[in-house]
Design a protein around this motif. Structure first.
Motif, PDB file in Angstrom:
ATOM      1  N   UNK A 151      61.520  23.655  83.498  1.00 62.64           N
ATOM      2  CA  UNK A 151      61.515  22.201  83.602  1.00 62.64           C
ATOM      3  C   UNK A 151      61.433  21.589  82.211  1.00 62.64           C
ATOM      4  N   UNK A 152      62.093  20.464  82.047  1.00 67.81           N
ATOM      5  CA  UNK A 152      62.143  19.762  80.777  1.00 67.81           C
ATOM      6  C   UNK A 152      61.026  18.721  80.694  1.00 67.81           C
ATOM      7  N   UNK A 153      60.262  18.732  79.616  1.00 70.00           N
ATOM      8  CA  UNK A 153      59.232  17.726  79.379  1.00 70.00           C
ATOM      9  C   UNK A 153      59.885  16.506  78.746  1.00 70.00           C
ATOM     10  N   UNK A 154      59.576  15.326  79.282  1.00 64.71           N
ATOM     11  CA  UNK A 154      60.223  14.106  78.803  1.00 64.71           C
ATOM     12  C   UNK A 154      59.226  13.094  78.234  1.00 64.71           C
ATOM     13  N   UNK A 206      60.568  16.584  73.762  1.00 62.98           N
ATOM     14  CA  UNK A 206      61.741  17.354  74.156  1.00 62.98           C
ATOM     15  C   UNK A 206      61.733  18.776  73.586  1.00 62.98           C
ATOM     16  N   UNK A 207      60.769  19.064  72.727  1.00 63.78           N
ATOM     17  CA  UNK A 207      60.627  20.418  72.205  1.00 63.78           C
ATOM     18  C   UNK A 207      59.605  21.227  72.989  1.00 63.78           C
ATOM     19  N   UNK A 251      48.431  15.265  78.884  1.00 63.41           N
ATOM     20  CA  UNK A 251      49.242  15.239  80.093  1.00 63.41           C
ATOM     21  C   UNK A 251      50.705  15.276  79.675  1.00 63.41           C
ATOM     22  N   UNK A 252      51.491  16.118  80.353  1.00 67.93           N
ATOM     23  CA  UNK A 252      52.919  16.207  80.085  1.00 67.93           C
ATOM     24  C   UNK A 252      53.689  15.757  81.317  1.00 67.93           C
ATOM     25  N   UNK A 253      54.656  14.882  81.105  1.00 71.36           N
ATOM     26  CA  UNK A 253      55.532  14.444  82.201  1.00 71.36           C
ATOM     27  C   UNK A 253      56.821  15.258  82.127  1.00 71.36           C
ATOM     28  N   UNK A 254      57.243  15.794  83.278  1.00 73.71           N
ATOM     29  CA  UNK A 254      58.449  16.616  83.290  1.00 73.71           C
ATOM     30  C   UNK A 254      59.398  16.172  84.392  1.00 73.71           C
ATOM     31  N   UNK A 255      60.644  16.569  84.255  1.00 72.88           N
ATOM     32  CA  UNK A 255      61.683  16.242  85.228  1.00 72.88           C
ATOM     33  C   UNK A 255      61.946  17.413  86.162  1.00 72.88           C
ATOM     34  N   UNK A 256      62.466  17.112  87.347  1.00 74.19           N
ATOM     35  CA  UNK A 256      62.924  18.171  88.245  1.00 74.19           C
ATOM     36  C   UNK A 256      61.978  18.549  89.351  1.00 74.19           C
TER      37      UNK A 256
END
Length: 305
Positions: free
Chosen positions: A128-131, A100-101, A155-160
């Motif tokens: 976009x926010x990484x979750x 979240x940072x 790998x980063x998962x993000x929302x939106x």
């Protein structure tokens, strides 16, 4: 693990530190190694496929006070490549334990006013926010003195979802071979001068060649120095042309080659994490991150890193 994108205390601290933070650099080291931006590159036009697949990353370097409040010590910039509607490929050293940072910024231009950008990240339609995320299996095990095979891939998962105009990149197929002197295109949002630390205002790219495609099992060396990556390009893509004429992502920007650039001044060659040896890990990790049962978790970091 906190689920807020940026808390009030976090945002206030970030704004206070913006003036002195090198916000467009991946400043800092892991085990004494400096990380590498595009020097002597050219602007990537909006119509270029590279512009449509490359994303800016901002990672908040956070500490906690005695009361447990999150305080931002700095903001580091990196680069990433879109692999799915909710997945970004980058370097492991561009991550931090709490996903979240980390935020993503979908723009081919760097923020002109970083203080104003920070103040608007919760409402900016291009943020976009990484979750969640996954790092290469070797990354959490990284120890001082290790020369190669760092597992510096993530790998980063993000929302939106992705904004209009963006598209997905393709990874280099297993059948394609990398070779000495093979042309390769690097891209990123990093600084344009390793000595003066001059920040870039936009996405840049540069054409160079592969110096050693088999430096280690999972890494290659790119012939750079007078032109090539520098701080802030970390995690960015290295594209090669396949036998079918298509552009594929072959590598991820990792770090300076300490043999000719021990201080990380972007005057020597650069090590890239190859995607082919990590193909099975990427497939497996994407499946996990996109699973209906996915739950955010901390991203493992090197011991003492």
């Amino acid at each position: 693990m906190t689920k807020s994108l940026i808390t009030t205390a976090l945002l206030t601290s970030a704004l206070a530190l913006t003036a002195c933070s090198k916000v467009h650099n991946t400043e800092g080291t892991v085990q004494g190694q400096s990380f590498k931006g595009i020097i002597n590159g050219e602007t990537v036009s909006a119509s270029d496929d590279i512009a449509k697949t490359t994303v800016q990353i901002f990672t908040f370097q956070v500490a906690h006070d005695d009361a447990g409040r999150a305080l931002v010590r700095g903001v580091a910039g990196c680069t990433g490549t879109l692999l799915a509607e909710d997945i970004l490929l980058t370097a492991a050293h561009c991550t931090t334990e709490n996903p979240y940072y980390i935020i993503l910024y979908f723009s081919n231009e760097a923020p002109k006013d970083f203080k104003a950008f920070m103040a608007s990240i919760n409402t900016n339609p291009l943020v976009r926010r990484v979750v969640g995320g996954k790092v290469g299996t070797q990354w959490p095990k990284l120890v001082s003195g290790k020369v190669g095979d760092w597992g510096d891939i993530a790998l980063l998962k993000f929302e939106g979802g992705i904004p209009e105009g963006y598209q997905l990149a393709e990874l280099l197929p297993a059948k394609e071979k990398l070779a000495v002197d093979q042309p390769i295109t690097l891209a990123g949002f990093g600084i344009t001068d390793g000595i003066k630390q001059t920040p870039s205002t936009q996405l840049l790219k540069v054409d160079v060649t592969i110096l050693d495609p088999t430096y280690t099992k999972t890494e290659m060396v790119i012939d750079s120095g007078d032109k090539g990556p520098c701080h802030g390009d970390s995690g960015g893509p290295a594209y090669v042309t396949g036998s079918d004429g298509k552009k594929y992502v072959a590598g991820v920007t990792s770090r300076a080659d300490v043999r000719n650039d021990p201080r990380g001044l972007c005057i020597g060659d650069t090590l890239y994490t190859k995607v082919q040896p990590h193909a099975a890990w990427i497939k497996r990790s994407m499946k996990s991150l996109q699973s209906p049962t996915f739950k955010p978790a901390l991203i493992p970091q090197p011991q003492g890193g």
